[in-house]
Design a protein around this motif. Structure first.
Motif, short mmCIF file in Angstrom:
data_model
loop_
_atom_site.label_atom_id
_atom_site.label_comp_id
_atom_site.label_asym_id
_atom_site.label_seq_id
_atom_site.Cartn_x
_atom_site.Cartn_y
_atom_site.Cartn_z
N LYS A 1 0.85 -1.18 0.00
CA LYS A 1 0.00 0.00 0.00
C LYS A 1 0.89 1.24 0.00
O LYS A 1 1.78 1.36 0.84
CB LYS A 1 -0.89 -0.03 1.25
N ILE B 1 1.47 4.89 0.72
CA ILE B 1 0.84 5.93 1.53
C ILE B 1 1.40 7.30 1.18
O ILE B 1 0.66 8.27 1.08
CB ILE B 1 1.01 5.60 3.02
N ASN C 1 -9.01 13.63 4.68
CA ASN C 1 -8.68 12.56 5.62
C ASN C 1 -8.03 11.41 4.88
O ASN C 1 -8.43 11.07 3.78
CB ASN C 1 -9.94 12.04 6.32
N GLY C 2 -7.04 10.85 5.50
CA GLY C 2 -6.37 9.70 4.91
C GLY C 2 -5.42 10.05 3.79
O GLY C 2 -4.86 9.17 3.12
N GLY C 3 -5.18 11.34 3.57
CA GLY C 3 -4.31 11.77 2.47
C GLY C 3 -2.84 11.52 2.72
O GLY C 3 -2.04 11.53 1.78
N GLY C 4 -2.47 11.30 3.98
CA GLY C 4 -1.07 11.02 4.28
C GLY C 4 -0.38 12.12 5.07
O GLY C 4 0.84 12.09 5.25
N LYS C 5 -1.12 13.06 5.59
CA LYS C 5 -0.53 14.21 6.29
C LYS C 5 0.20 13.77 7.57
O LYS C 5 1.34 14.15 7.80
CB LYS C 5 -1.63 15.24 6.65
N SER C 6 -0.51 12.99 8.39
CA SER C 6 0.13 12.55 9.65
C SER C 6 1.33 11.66 9.35
O SER C 6 2.35 11.73 10.05
CB SER C 6 -0.86 11.78 10.52
N THR C 7 1.20 10.84 8.33
CA THR C 7 2.32 9.97 7.96
C THR C 7 3.54 10.80 7.59
O THR C 7 4.66 10.50 8.01
CB THR C 7 1.91 9.05 6.79
N GLN D 1 -1.13 14.22 16.64
CA GLN D 1 -2.57 14.39 16.41
C GLN D 1 -3.35 13.79 17.58
O GLN D 1 -4.29 14.38 18.07
CB GLN D 1 -2.96 13.70 15.09
N GLU E 1 -2.80 18.74 13.38
CA GLU E 1 -4.17 19.15 13.70
C GLU E 1 -4.29 19.68 15.13
O GLU E 1 -5.02 19.11 15.95
CB GLU E 1 -5.15 17.99 13.45
N1 ATP Z 1 1.29 1.68 9.35
C1 ATP Z 1 0.24 1.73 8.51
N2 ATP Z 1 -0.31 0.60 8.01
C2 ATP Z 1 -1.37 0.63 7.17
N3 ATP Z 1 -1.94 1.77 6.76
C3 ATP Z 1 -1.46 2.93 7.21
C4 ATP Z 1 -0.35 2.99 8.11
N4 ATP Z 1 -0.09 4.27 8.40
C5 ATP Z 1 -0.99 4.99 7.73
N5 ATP Z 1 -1.81 4.20 7.00
C6 ATP Z 1 -2.88 4.63 6.10
O1 ATP Z 1 -2.36 5.68 5.33
C7 ATP Z 1 -3.33 6.63 5.04
C8 ATP Z 1 -2.86 8.00 5.46
O2 ATP Z 1 -2.95 8.13 6.86
P1 ATP Z 1 -2.62 9.48 7.62
O3 ATP Z 1 -2.89 9.23 9.05
O4 ATP Z 1 -1.28 9.91 7.24
O5 ATP Z 1 -3.72 10.45 7.01
P2 ATP Z 1 -4.05 11.95 7.36
O6 ATP Z 1 -3.89 12.73 6.11
O7 ATP Z 1 -3.28 12.39 8.52
O8 ATP Z 1 -5.60 11.86 7.73
P3 ATP Z 1 -6.49 12.67 8.80
O9 ATP Z 1 -6.87 13.97 8.16
O10 ATP Z 1 -7.68 11.79 8.98
O11 ATP Z 1 -5.69 12.81 10.03
C9 ATP Z 1 -4.59 6.16 5.73
O12 ATP Z 1 -5.38 5.49 4.76
C10 ATP Z 1 -4.08 5.21 6.78
O13 ATP Z 1 -5.03 4.24 7.06
#
Ligand code: ATP
Ligand code: MG
Lengths: 248, 308
Positions: free
Chosen positions: A18, A20, A40-46, A87, A162
């Motif tokens: 996957k 990310i 949401n889920g765009g990858g910002k926290s990652t 977050q 956030e």
């Molecule tokens: N270790 C992991 N294993 C599997 N999926 C992951 C992992 N880390 C992140 N993801 C997936 O990666 C995507 C991005 O997650 P992330 O938390 O970075 O999003 P975000 O932009 O911060 O969202 P939000 O606005 O909801 O906080 C999500 O679909 C999440 O489920």
């Protein structure tokens, strides 16, 4: 200054790969406040976790002030001056608010010094300094303490994920003031805030939109605000007040 | 006055926070002998005739007084069994500080088995603090086997704080309590074991009276290859409430066994047991690392907080 060079981050989920973060290159310049927004889920926290060293990129380089920190540990990055407000703030058992602020400051500090950081995030310091950082604190209180730890640490790059989440609207102005005052004293450092809030986007020097692990738009606040206003990436308080759902 | 060496001074400081002779009543036992004793107008400390220990008699209505009865051992190979009986008069309100420090730098085991019996009079309040500490690099073990019995009359209350953080190789602690109407027992146990240490803690609390309550909480950390067993049984024989909790962090190759035991013999008994054992939460370590702590420093802070 922080540079991300062609960052990819994959995880294995159910035997499938996957993606990310999908090839992100960007620069967070000195003396600038940059806001990352996106769905949401765009990858910002990652991305924030990659910067802090909590995750390691599958490929790509991370450069802080000209030094390659890609392989550096969380601790060493923190020592080099990266601060990160989670977050979802972490809860402890027995560790008190004062302990956490003291550890963040990295030195012996007095209670009154610690209190100034709590006051800065709008907590009446006296009531909180001896509280345990556990589930007895409300979500908003934990969030403010989390921000206070990053203030106490003092960083060349402060990342806030956030920060507005869980903070009531009446205190929101106070939070904005915290960032405005950081912005004023930014010389030699930079601030990265992940946010969906229009009023936080409004204090940015630069705005970046992250979607499906890619940068989809990037520019100065003046260029970006017109196209973001009213979308899910820039929620106004009034829509939150009326309880309206975010539009996707 | 009292002649003690540096090791004993250090032990006294560890187990009783004592830097000098305590205020109030005290009995200091060192290497098998009482080396200092004082009674007060309200608190009498009397050695048992057969020399097996002391009786501590606290007059009814005694308020805000304290009793210190620390034990230190610095002689390798010493083994002793001591009986201390506390008679706490009606309506008294006192603090009792016990504790045992063993320094063993020799090849033989040193062992202190202390049996404490508390007869808590009607309406009396007791705060009991007990610290265990071991030091010394000898191959001989430092062994502590405390036995505590608490007999609580109507509307009395007792708060027990028991701490063993360092250096004791083997502990087998048994605590028994019987509570009459309206009696209240609170126990806070904090324990850390390392190396090859073992610690067993067994509780049996009989809630015999209506309105009686017991709250027994243990927080512990097991490191290296150490072993802990927490076995807490509450028996509800009346309209009472009881709660036991074992909250443990396990590290390295440590092992912990938590044995919950609840027995309700009355339809009005409300008893709860909670137990959680797990390693230090990864996100706690990560958070502290983002503040600049190393992984080891982060663990230390988390454990210090946990056992505070
Ligand atoms: N270790 C992991 N294993 C599997 N999926 C992951 C992992 N880390 C992140 N993801 C997936 O990666 C995507 C991005 O997650 P992330 O938390 O970075 O999003 P975000 O932009 O911060 O969202 P939000 O606005 O909801 O906080 C999500 O679909 C999440 O489920
Ligand atoms: Mg996120």
């Amino acid at each position: 200054m922080l540079e991300l060079q062609d960052i990819y981050f994959n995880v294995k989920a159910d035997d499938a790969k996957k993606e990310i973060i999908n090839g992100i290159s960007l620069t967070i310049p000195d003396d600038k406040l940059v806001v990352i927004t996106g769905p949401n889920g765009g990858g910002k926290s990652t991305l924030a976790r990659l910067i802090a060293g909590i995750e390691k990129p599958t490929s790509g380089r991370i450069i802080l002030h000209g030094e390659d920190i890609t392989e550096m540990s969380i601790t060493d990055r923190a020592k080099k001056g990266i601060g990160f407000a989670f977050q979802q703030p972490v809860k402890f058992k027995g560790i008190q608010v004062f302990d956490l602020i003291r550890l963040a400051s990295g030195k012996r500090i007095s209670v009154s010094e610690a209190c100034t950081y709590l006051s800065a995030v709008g907590l009446c310091a006296r009531d909180y300094i001896n509280r345990e950082v556990n589930g007895s604190l409300s979500g908003g209180e934990l969030k403010r303490i989390e921000i206070a730890t990053v203030l106490a640490k003092g960083s060349v790059l402060s990342v806030f994920d956030e920060p507005e989440a869980g903070i009531d609207l009446w205190s929101f102005q106070n939070l904005i003031e915290v960032f405005e005052s950081m912005r004023k004293n930014i010389k030699g450092s930079s601030i990265l805030i992940i946010s969906h809030q229009e009023r936080i986007l409004n204090i940015a020097d630069e705005i970046i939109v992250l979607k499906d692990g890619k940068l989809t738009a990037q520019g100065s606040k003046e260029e970006m605000m017109p196209q973001l206003t009213g979308t899910s990436s820039a929620v106004r308080e009034c829509s939150m007040l009326s309880g309206a759902k975010e539009v996707r | 006055m009292i002649q003690i060496d540096e090791i004993q001074k250090r032990l006294l400081k560890e187990v009783a926070d004592l830097h000098q002779v305590p205020e109030g009543a005290y009995n200091i036992r060192s290497n098998g002998k009482a080396i200092g004793r004082a009674s007060t107008a309200n608190i009498d400390i009397i050695p048992k005739e057969n020399g097996s220990g002391i009786d501590i008699r606290i007059k009814p209505g005694t308020k805000n007084e304290s009793v210190h009865i620390p034990v230190v051992m610095s002689q390798s190979g010493l083994k002793e069994l001591v009986y201390n009986d506390f008679y706490i008069g009606e309506g008294a309100d006192v603090v009792i500080v016990a504790g045992c420090g063993i320094d063993n730098c020799g090849p033989e085991d040193s062992e202190h088995d202390g049996i404490h019996r508390f007869y808590v009079g009607r309406g009396a309040n007791v705060k009991y603090v007990e610290k265990h500490y071991g030091s010394g690099h000898g191959t001989g073990k430092r062994i502590l086997n405390p036995g505590t019995e608490v007999y609580m009359e109507e509307d009395s209350s007792m708060e027990m704080e028991m701490v063993q953080i360092k250096g004791v190789d083997d502990t087998n602690r048994t605590t028994k309590a019987e509570l009459a109407n309206g009696a209240r027992l609170v126990v806070r146990e904090r324990l850390m074991t390392h190396g090859e240490q073992t610690a067993i803690s067994t509780y049996l609390v009989d809630l015999n009276g209506d309105g009686s309550s017991a709250d027994v909480v243990s927080r512990s950390v097991a490191r290296d290859t150490s072993y802990q067993k927490f076995d807490a049984k509450l028996v509800g024989n009346a309209a009472c409430s009881g709660h036991t909790e074992c909250d443990s962090i396990i590290m390295d190759k440590g092992r912990i066994l938590a044995v919950p035991g609840l027995e309700a013999n009355s339809v009005d008994a409300a008893l709860v047991h909670e137990a959680a054992i797990g390693k230090i939460a990864g996100d706690q370590i990560i958070k502290l690392m983002t503040l600049g702590l190393t992984e080891a420093e982060a663990e230390e802070q988390i454990i210090n907080g946990f056992l505070k």
